[in-house]
Design a protein around this motif. Structure first.
Motif, PDB file in Angstrom:
ATOM      1  N   PHE A  58       0.824  -0.989   0.062  1.00  0.00           N
ATOM      2  CA  PHE A  58       0.050   0.125  -0.062  1.00  0.00           C
ATOM      3  C   PHE A  58       0.849   1.552  -0.009  1.00  0.00           C
ATOM      4  CE2 PHE A  58      -2.586  -3.113   2.228  1.00  0.00           C
ATOM      5  CZ  PHE A  58      -3.663  -3.342   1.361  1.00  0.00           C
ATOM      6  N   ASP A  59       2.278   1.088   0.043  1.00  0.00           N
ATOM      7  CA  ASP A  59       2.979   2.435   0.186  1.00  0.00           C
ATOM      8  C   ASP A  59       3.240   2.832  -1.263  1.00  0.00           C
ATOM      9  OD1 ASP A  59       5.044   0.827  -0.969  1.00  0.00           O
ATOM     10  OD2 ASP A  59       6.121   0.630   0.958  1.00  0.00           O
ATOM     11  N   ARG A  60       3.000   2.281  -2.329  1.00  0.00           N
ATOM     12  CA  ARG A  60       3.261   2.856  -3.582  1.00  0.00           C
ATOM     13  C   ARG A  60       4.692   3.319  -3.943  1.00  0.00           C
ATOM     14  NH1 ARG A  60      -1.604   3.276  -6.455  1.00  0.00           N
ATOM     15  NH2 ARG A  60      -3.391   2.811  -4.937  1.00  0.00           N
ATOM     16  N   LYS A  61       5.537   2.551  -3.282  1.00  0.00           N
ATOM     17  CA  LYS A  61       7.138   2.920  -3.356  1.00  0.00           C
ATOM     18  C   LYS A  61       7.697   1.980  -4.132  1.00  0.00           C
ATOM     19  CE  LYS A  61       7.459   6.244   0.546  1.00  0.00           C
ATOM     20  NZ  LYS A  61       7.750   6.439   1.762  1.00  0.00           N
ATOM     21  N   HIS A  62       7.091   1.473  -5.125  1.00  0.00           N
ATOM     22  CA  HIS A  62       7.851   0.295  -6.015  1.00  0.00           C
ATOM     23  C   HIS A  62       7.318   0.133  -7.253  1.00  0.00           C
ATOM     24  CE1 HIS A  62       4.352  -1.657  -3.920  1.00  0.00           C
ATOM     25  NE2 HIS A  62       3.835  -2.013  -5.067  1.00  0.00           N
ATOM     26  N   PHE A  63       8.209  -0.294  -7.811  1.00  0.00           N
ATOM     27  CA  PHE A  63       7.799  -0.625  -9.514  1.00  0.00           C
ATOM     28  C   PHE A  63       7.793  -2.205  -9.813  1.00  0.00           C
ATOM     29  CE2 PHE A  63      10.021   3.337  -9.905  1.00  0.00           C
ATOM     30  CZ  PHE A  63       9.099   4.373 -10.793  1.00  0.00           C
ATOM     31  N   SER A  64       6.791  -2.574 -10.462  1.00  0.00           N
ATOM     32  CA  SER A  64       6.591  -4.068 -10.539  1.00  0.00           C
ATOM     33  C   SER A  64       6.706  -4.372 -12.025  1.00  0.00           C
ATOM     34  CB  SER A  64       5.137  -4.455 -10.028  1.00  0.00           C
ATOM     35  OG  SER A  64       5.175  -4.212  -8.760  1.00  0.00           O
ATOM     36  N   PHE A  65       7.305  -5.719 -12.413  1.00  0.00           N
ATOM     37  CA  PHE A  65       7.331  -6.491 -13.757  1.00  0.00           C
ATOM     38  C   PHE A  65       6.726  -7.519 -13.153  1.00  0.00           C
ATOM     39  CE2 PHE A  65       8.783  -9.687 -16.383  1.00  0.00           C
ATOM     40  CZ  PHE A  65       8.523  -9.256 -17.525  1.00  0.00           C
ATOM     41  N   VAL A  66       5.611  -7.996 -14.039  1.00  0.00           N
ATOM     42  CA  VAL A  66       4.931  -9.264 -13.700  1.00  0.00           C
ATOM     43  C   VAL A  66       4.814  -9.909 -15.209  1.00  0.00           C
ATOM     44  CG1 VAL A  66       2.808 -10.445 -13.430  1.00  0.00           C
ATOM     45  CG2 VAL A  66       3.509  -8.480 -12.014  1.00  0.00           C
ATOM     46  N   GLY A  67       5.516 -11.063 -15.637  1.00  0.00           N
ATOM     47  CA  GLY A  67       5.330 -11.698 -16.780  1.00  0.00           C
ATOM     48  C   GLY A  67       6.287 -12.869 -16.922  1.00  0.00           C
ATOM     49  N   SER A  68       6.691 -13.143 -17.982  1.00  0.00           N
ATOM     50  CA  SER A  68       7.562 -14.513 -18.345  1.00  0.00           C
ATOM     51  C   SER A  68       8.734 -13.941 -18.317  1.00  0.00           C
ATOM     52  CB  SER A  68       7.380 -14.892 -19.662  1.00  0.00           C
ATOM     53  OG  SER A  68       6.057 -15.702 -19.589  1.00  0.00           O
ATOM     54  N   ILE A  69       9.881 -14.622 -17.479  1.00  0.00           N
ATOM     55  CA  ILE A  69      11.313 -14.238 -17.224  1.00  0.00           C
ATOM     56  C   ILE A  69      12.171 -14.856 -18.463  1.00  0.00           C
ATOM     57  CG2 ILE A  69      13.201 -13.918 -15.748  1.00  0.00           C
ATOM     58  CD1 ILE A  69      11.235 -13.924 -13.573  1.00  0.00           C
ATOM     59  N   THR A  70      11.986 -14.344 -19.555  1.00  0.00           N
ATOM     60  CA  THR A  70      12.696 -14.993 -20.770  1.00  0.00           C
ATOM     61  C   THR A  70      13.758 -13.902 -21.482  1.00  0.00           C
ATOM     62  OG1 THR A  70      10.944 -14.281 -22.202  1.00  0.00           O
ATOM     63  CG2 THR A  70      10.799 -16.639 -20.960  1.00  0.00           C
ATOM     64  N   LYS A  71      14.145 -14.192 -22.562  1.00  0.00           N
ATOM     65  CA  LYS A  71      15.029 -13.461 -23.395  1.00  0.00           C
ATOM     66  C   LYS A  71      13.996 -12.484 -24.126  1.00  0.00           C
ATOM     67  CE  LYS A  71      18.635 -16.576 -24.097  1.00  0.00           C
ATOM     68  NZ  LYS A  71      19.529 -17.473 -25.019  1.00  0.00           N
ATOM     69  N   SER A  72      12.779 -12.606 -23.977  1.00  0.00           N
ATOM     70  CA  SER A  72      11.744 -11.705 -24.694  1.00  0.00           C
ATOM     71  C   SER A  72      11.892 -10.244 -24.106  1.00  0.00           C
ATOM     72  CB  SER A  72      10.409 -12.061 -24.521  1.00  0.00           C
ATOM     73  OG  SER A  72      10.291 -13.309 -25.210  1.00  0.00           O
ATOM     74  N   PHE A  73      12.404 -10.108 -22.789  1.00  0.00           N
ATOM     75  CA  PHE A  73      12.449  -8.905 -22.158  1.00  0.00           C
ATOM     76  C   PHE A  73      13.729  -8.628 -21.762  1.00  0.00           C
ATOM     77  CE2 PHE A  73       8.091 -11.013 -21.278  1.00  0.00           C
ATOM     78  CZ  PHE A  73       7.355  -9.791 -21.805  1.00  0.00           C
ATOM     79  N   ASP A  74      14.088  -7.078 -21.830  1.00  0.00           N
ATOM     80  CA  ASP A  74      15.458  -6.514 -21.520  1.00  0.00           C
ATOM     81  C   ASP A  74      15.337  -6.325 -19.947  1.00  0.00           C
ATOM     82  OD1 ASP A  74      17.587  -5.365 -21.489  1.00  0.00           O
ATOM     83  OD2 ASP A  74      17.178  -3.478 -22.654  1.00  0.00           O
ATOM     84  N   PHE A  75      15.787  -7.144 -19.175  1.00  0.00           N
ATOM     85  CA  PHE A  75      16.070  -7.147 -17.709  1.00  0.00           C
ATOM     86  C   PHE A  75      17.122  -6.117 -17.338  1.00  0.00           C
ATOM     87  CE2 PHE A  75      13.468 -10.748 -18.098  1.00  0.00           C
ATOM     88  CZ  PHE A  75      12.347 -10.477 -17.212  1.00  0.00           C
ATOM     89  N   ASP A  76      18.163  -5.984 -18.285  1.00  0.00           N
ATOM     90  CA  ASP A  76      19.044  -4.974 -18.014  1.00  0.00           C
ATOM     91  C   ASP A  76      18.709  -3.404 -17.820  1.00  0.00           C
ATOM     92  OD1 ASP A  76      20.803  -6.882 -18.091  1.00  0.00           O
ATOM     93  OD2 ASP A  76      21.820  -6.906 -20.492  1.00  0.00           O
ATOM     94  N   PHE A  77      17.582  -3.208 -18.587  1.00  0.00           N
ATOM     95  CA  PHE A  77      17.097  -1.873 -18.603  1.00  0.00           C
ATOM     96  C   PHE A  77      16.587  -1.847 -17.135  1.00  0.00           C
ATOM     97  CE2 PHE A  77      13.354   0.897 -18.742  1.00  0.00           C
ATOM     98  CZ  PHE A  77      13.941   1.894 -19.103  1.00  0.00           C
ATOM     99  N   ILE A  78      15.834  -2.730 -16.534  1.00  0.00           N
ATOM    100  CA  ILE A  78      15.228  -2.688 -15.288  1.00  0.00           C
ATOM    101  C   ILE A  78      16.614  -2.406 -14.115  1.00  0.00           C
ATOM    102  CG2 ILE A  78      14.185  -3.792 -13.587  1.00  0.00           C
ATOM    103  CD1 ILE A  78      12.370  -5.295 -15.783  1.00  0.00           C
ATOM    104  N   PHE A  79      17.553  -3.409 -14.254  1.00  0.00           N
ATOM    105  CA  PHE A  79      18.556  -3.170 -13.301  1.00  0.00           C
ATOM    106  C   PHE A  79      19.366  -1.646 -13.207  1.00  0.00           C
ATOM    107  CE2 PHE A  79      19.212  -7.985 -14.031  1.00  0.00           C
ATOM    108  CZ  PHE A  79      18.258  -8.338 -12.964  1.00  0.00           C
ATOM    109  N   LYS A  80      19.327  -1.316 -14.357  1.00  0.00           N
ATOM    110  CA  LYS A  80      19.974  -0.085 -14.750  1.00  0.00           C
ATOM    111  C   LYS A  80      19.116   1.036 -14.148  1.00  0.00           C
ATOM    112  CE  LYS A  80      22.812  -1.262 -18.827  1.00  0.00           C
ATOM    113  NZ  LYS A  80      23.012  -0.745 -20.306  1.00  0.00           N
TER     114      LYS A  80
END
Length: 286
Positions: free
Chosen positions: A233-255
């Motif tokens: 409830f504190d709304r202090k986070h960003f969320s990704f919900v989906g398949s953890i595969t090569k289809s998505f660029d997780f490096d962007f999230i880490f950076k």
């Protein structure tokens, strides 16, 4: 209308939903609700659990509007490797044998999952021969990702060795009536990879049917996240919900997370899902 769905590497109705429903289950359910008959053809090898559902061709009449046909293959233990390629070759051979023997099998339309490349090639040729409209559903950029595990300096040589796969993939794209994929980026890649004419394109993200939320479910969700140290409830986070595969660029999230942490350390990034990169992403996020 009788619709044939061919998808591998996904949970199907007989798996008791131990894993979340994906494209084949979701599409089949929607078609059935709209009074269509569905034949779902899949590999007998259960990709997620790495076990065989059966070791022979098996037909399951799940209900009056859904028939499931399992095609056997040799199976594999790793997502990437020679054994998986051999498994897909074996699957395509058995699929071709099934289609040749069952001459009365004539659906009105086909929704064809890609990859595997080999099975898609068999189905494309069979559909052309029988003049059946076909939608190709592209979920991954095979065969390009075959060469990604190799060092950059050797990739051109690997691409030469895999030339037949590149040739077949382009043939499959060119001979589809319509191409559907999971994102605009995939459609752009398809158009660049294989110049096609008179082919329609669609984008259908992988989503599940809406869940019914009640107070009991909400209480369980709150309890789960509190145990993870997160107040939803504190709304202090960003969320990704989906398949953890090569289809998505997780490096962007880490950076992005590292950048924001410098000025707003109270904000957290949450990655939810499963997939063949789960262990890798979990390790990189620590």
């Amino acid at each position: 209308m009788h619709i044939c769905i061919f998808q591998t590497g996904e949970p199907i109705h007989i798996d008791n939903f131990e894993y979340r429903p994906m494209r084949s289950v979701s599409l089949a359910n929607i078609l059935i609700r709209n009074n269509h008959k569905v034949t779902l053809i899949s590999s007998s090898f259960f990709h997620q659990r790495k076990i065989h559902r059966t070791k022979k061709i098996q037909q399951i009449n799940f209900n009056e509007n859904l028939k499931i046909i399992l095609i056997p293959s040799i199976g594999y233990k790793k997502h990437i490797g020679l054994r998986r390629i051999l498994d897909h070759i074996n699957l395509s051979y058995n699929l071709k044998s099934f289609l040749r023997k069952n001459k009365d099998f004539k659906p009105d339309k086909i929704f064809l999952g890609y990859p595997p490349i080999e099975s898609a090639y068999v189905f494309i040729n069979w559909a052309k021969k029988n003049k059946i409209p076909l939608i190709l559903d592209v979920k991954d950029n095979w065969p390009l990702n075959f060469i990604e595990p190799f060092p950059k300096f050797i990739r051109p040589f690997i691409k030469i060795l895999l030339f037949p796969y590149f040739k077949i993939a382009k043939y499959i794209f060119k001979n589809s009536n319509c191409i559907n994929s999971i994102s605009d980026e995939f459609i752009k890649w398809i158009k660049t990879f294989s110049v096609t004419k008179n082919v329609k394109y669609l984008v259908t993200p992988l989503v599940r049917e809406p869940l019914k939320v009640n107070q009991s479910n909400l209480d369980k969700a709150i309890y789960f996240w509190e145990n993870e140290g997160i107040n939803i409830f504190d709304r202090k986070h960003f969320s990704f919900v989906g398949s953890i595969t090569k289809s998505f660029d997780f490096d962007f999230i880490f950076k992005s997370a590292n950048l924001i942490a410098k000025t707003h350390p109270e904000i957290s990034f949450i990655i939810c899902g499963s997939g063949d990169r789960f262990n890798q992403i979990k390790k990189e996020s620590n």
